[in-house]
Every structure is written in C-alpha cells, then in structure tokens.
Design an enzyme around this catalytic site. Structure first.
Site, mmCIF file in Angstrom:
data_model
loop_
_atom_site.group_PDB
_atom_site.id
_atom_site.type_symbol
_atom_site.label_atom_id
_atom_site.label_comp_id
_atom_site.label_asym_id
_atom_site.label_seq_id
_atom_site.Cartn_x
_atom_site.Cartn_y
_atom_site.Cartn_z
ATOM 1 N N LYS A 126 0.922 -0.973 0.225
ATOM 2 C CA LYS A 126 -0.185 0.081 0.454
ATOM 3 C C LYS A 126 0.638 1.026 -0.335
ATOM 4 C CE LYS A 126 -4.590 1.053 0.238
ATOM 5 N NZ LYS A 126 -5.094 -0.026 -0.855
ATOM 6 N N ASP A 166 -6.700 4.436 -5.064
ATOM 7 C CA ASP A 166 -7.660 3.864 -3.710
ATOM 8 C C ASP A 166 -8.231 6.090 -3.361
ATOM 9 O OD1 ASP A 166 -7.694 1.907 -1.486
ATOM 10 O OD2 ASP A 166 -7.117 4.567 -0.561
#
Length: 453
Positions: A126, A166
C-alpha cells in the site's frame, strides 16, 4: 490463548509505537490465527507470524511541487511493500490528509490476506501521500503526481510492485502517474492498474470493489436461501465504491435509500434509482460536489448534517435489511452495530477497508447476522486489478461480460473458502476467522517453501 495473543500484541506495540490502526488490523488477524499455530508448530518455530507483521520494505520520501500561485508545497510520499510471498506487491495509492505510516501499514497488512483470498498470485502492499486533491486544479494534481512518481518509479514495475488507485486516486491521477513512469523508465508496461481503456486498462475495474461487495452479500444471503431482491439497503459513502455498490444492488433488485460523505448523509425513502444515481455520479465525479446537493435536485429526500458530538452515526439507526459500509475505516462503532441489529439488519458486507471497529464486529458476530469482513467482501477491486495485470501480460483485452463473470466467480470462491475454512477450524459462520485463517495459511506456507527471507 488470550495470554499468547496479549504477549504477541505487546511485542508488536513496542516495535511499532503510536500506530493504532496497524495494531487494530494485526490484532484481528492474530486473534483468528493464534489457535491455528497449535496445529502447525512449524509456523511458530520459524516465527512466521513475527515475520509477516514486518513489511519487507517501507519507503518514505518527500514530494515537492509547485501550486498554481508558483509557491512550493511539500508533501510526504510512502510505499509499504509488505509481502511478496505469493506474487508482486499489489495495493492502492491513497492521497488524503489522514495518510500516515500507521494507516498504510494497516492497509498493506490487510492487503496481504485479501490478495491471497482472490486466488490470484499477488502479494500485499500500500502507498500514498498526505496530499489532498480536493480543491486542487488539474495542473496542480498533475505536478504533484509527476513529482510523486519521480521517486516511486524506482521501486515499482510489472513484476515487482503494481500500485492501483484508492481514496483520492482515480482515473485522472492514475493517468498522470503512468505518464510520468513511462517518461522516466522509457517502458510501456502494466506498472499501474486502473488505467484508461485505451492504454491498457480493464473494463469493470472502476466498478469492481462495489460490484464485488454486493456479489459477496449475495453469496452470504444464499447460504440462508435468500437474495437481495426486494431488500432495503443502507450505503455509506458516495465515492467510487458506494456508487458501484449502489448500481449493482439496483441490478439485483434491492432498494438503496442512503448515501453520505464526510459532511453528512441523505435519506431517500423512495429509493435511489438509476437516474438519481447518475446525478450522484456526475455530482461527485465531475463537479466534485457534496452529497447535500442531492436534496436540491430531489427535495423529497432528507439531508442530515454530521454531528461529531454524537457517540454514534444516526444513519445506521435507519431500519434496513442490508448495510453496505463503503466510506472509510472505523465508521461503524459498537453502538452503530447494535442499532443496525435492533433495526432488523440481517446482512453487512464491507466495501471500505476495516469500516467496523473491533467492538462493532463483536456485536455482529454475537448477533449471528451475515457479516462479510472487508478483506473478503471488498476484494473485488484488487481481483480485477489482477485481471488487468493478466491482460497486460498477454496483451489482450477481455469483454465486459468476461471480466464480470470472472469477478463473480472470484467472489463466490472467496466466500466458499472463508466459509469452509471457518467450519474446518471450528468457527462455523464466522467469516472473519475463515478469511483470516485461509489467507494467512496460504501466505505462511509460501514463506516456509522459500526459506528464512
């Protein structure tokens, strides 16, 4: 067993102080898998759990850029490459003021097991920045993205690390990031997913998380010979996940009556139909407006401003059959969960990452309602990202039906694996434990095969 969990968490907190979100994510997994270690002593002996909570690599870098006034701005950029045991790192980039190392470690840790559940060969990672794209011009966003990728390009690649979008990172941002990567690396490759269809993207990638969240709800309901047809749904959020969860819920015959953003929520008892959803999509995606504007267009609906002084979110008090939390982490607390149960909710399928607090999860599990945890229920997004990677590697472009059919099969398989694993380890119906154990064992066994690395 609780002593062993407490001891491990104390070890983790000492090594990672002040990272509450990361501690929460790890604690949930450790609670599920600690008893499993008794059946697999080799995992304890080789300290797989201690290794799996340490990122293989965490990169922190500055991102300087010029705003439209010619002033220099400086943000922080991150990429947490958590686990490559079963494939290249895979996970989104988040651009939001709340981004810090704890949040990205929590998201990257969750991503390890979510990705393992998809059946695709992808590891977990991430990244992102504390940059806020809201209120910025397209040229400011472009300058920021180019500066961000000027460092990130050294660490990513089609078989190394493949970021996606995201919160705060949509098609515009992916385009700017990809253009800068191509410029610097002199390679046209599938280094990012969520690309435009004309340059390597996949159909249904924007829709995938929301679609998969609803498909997972359908699989849970099917275990009780039920469907979404005629069900009333509460959806939180109004961004990408919420929009496409609403779209798919409508296709399945459900009635969605709420949407929200950080400022408040709307309630439309008549139902948010296709035309109303189109309005919301234009409002949020093109005009970048606020959900309160919904009532200007549809005056019969009600807008409720967020009240941070309350100890719960009144939106979750509204009677409904299904809850689809699609906004952000920890948006449902124990009181919200109790109110959902009290109001007759029979199914919760999570589209956001970790939207329910541990206390809320406990309420859901104790009530025996159908509860789909995020790492299983929202895996559709990364699943279709992996399908995009497959198409890029093969230089193919699949049809909408092909991708949607594959997504539906993947979500069915994730549910089946989680359901059967929960039964096998004596936790029938507990998809939290089922998903955690199944994902953990897949990654742990790969780590054993590859030695102490």
């Amino acid at each position: 067993m609780s002593a062993a969990i407490s001891e491990f968490m104390e070890y983790l907190r000492k090594r990672n102080p002040h990272e509450d979100e990361f501690h929460q994510a790890v604690h949930e997994v450790v609670e599920s898998v600690m008893p499993v270690l008794d059946h697999h002593p080799e995992l304890r002996q080789l300290k797989v759990l201690e290794r799996i909570v340490e990122p293989e690599r965490a990169i922190l870098f500055r991102v300087p850029w010029l705003d439209d006034a010619g002033d220099v701005q400086v943000n922080r950029g991150y990429r947490v490459e958590f686990s490559s045991a079963i494939g290249p790192y895979k996970g989104g980039l988040r651009f939001h003021p709340s981004v810090n190392l704890s949040i990205l470690k929590f998201l990257g840790f969750e991503q390890i097991f979510k990705n393992a559940l998809t059946t695709m060969p992808i590891g977990g990672g991430k990244g992102g920045s504390d940059f806020d794209p809201k209120g910025k011009s397209d040229t400011e966003v472009m300058r920021f993205c180019q500066s961000f990728m000027s460092e990130l390009f050294r660490h990513v690649g089609a078989v190394t690390d493949v970021p996606a979008g995201d919160i705060g990172v949509g098609g515009r941002e992916i385009g700017f990031l990809f253009g800068q990567f191509k410029r610097l690396a002199n390679r046209f490759e599938g280094v990012l997913t969520g690309k435009g269809l004309a340059w390597g993207g996949s159909v249904i990638r924007p829709e995938a998380t929301g679609y998969g969240q609803v498909y997972f709800a359908c699989e849970m309901l099917a275990t009780r010979d039920d469907t979404l047809e005629g069900k009333t749904c509460l959806v939180s959020g109004s961004g990408n996940v919420a929009q496409y969860a609403t779209e798919k819920a409508l296709e399945m015959g459900a009635k969605v009556i709420t949407l929200s953003d950080s400022a408040g929520y709307v309630v439309d008892e008549e139902g948010i139909d296709r035309a109303k959803l189109d309005f919301v999509m234009a409002l949020k995606n093109q005009r970048r407006g606020r959900i309160r504007e919904y009532v200007d267009e549809y005056p019969h609906a009600t807008y409720v401003e967020a009240d941070l002084s309350l100890d719960h979110n009144p939106m979750w008090d509204i009677p409904a059959d299904v809850a689809l939390p699609s906004a952000t982490q920890n948006e449902i607390n124990a009181k919200d969960a109790a109110n959902l149960v009290k109001s007759g909710c029979i199914c919760v399928s999570e589209g956001a990452n970790m939207p329910s607090t541990p206390e809320a999860v406990e309420v859901f599990l104790d009530s025996k309602l159908l509860y789909g945890p995020a790492k299983a229920a929202n895996a559709g997004g990364v699943a279709v990202s992996a399908l995009e990677m497959s198409q890029n590697h093969q230089m193919l472009h699949w049809t909408r039906k092909e991708v949607d059919d594959r997504l539906r099969r993947i979500m069915r398989k994730i549910h089946q694996t989680s359901f059967e694993t929960a039964e096998k380890y004596g936790r029938p119906g507990n998809l939290v434990d089922g998903a955690n154990i199944a994902g953990f064992l897949k990654v742990a066994n790969a780590m054993l095969d590859q030695g102490v690395v």
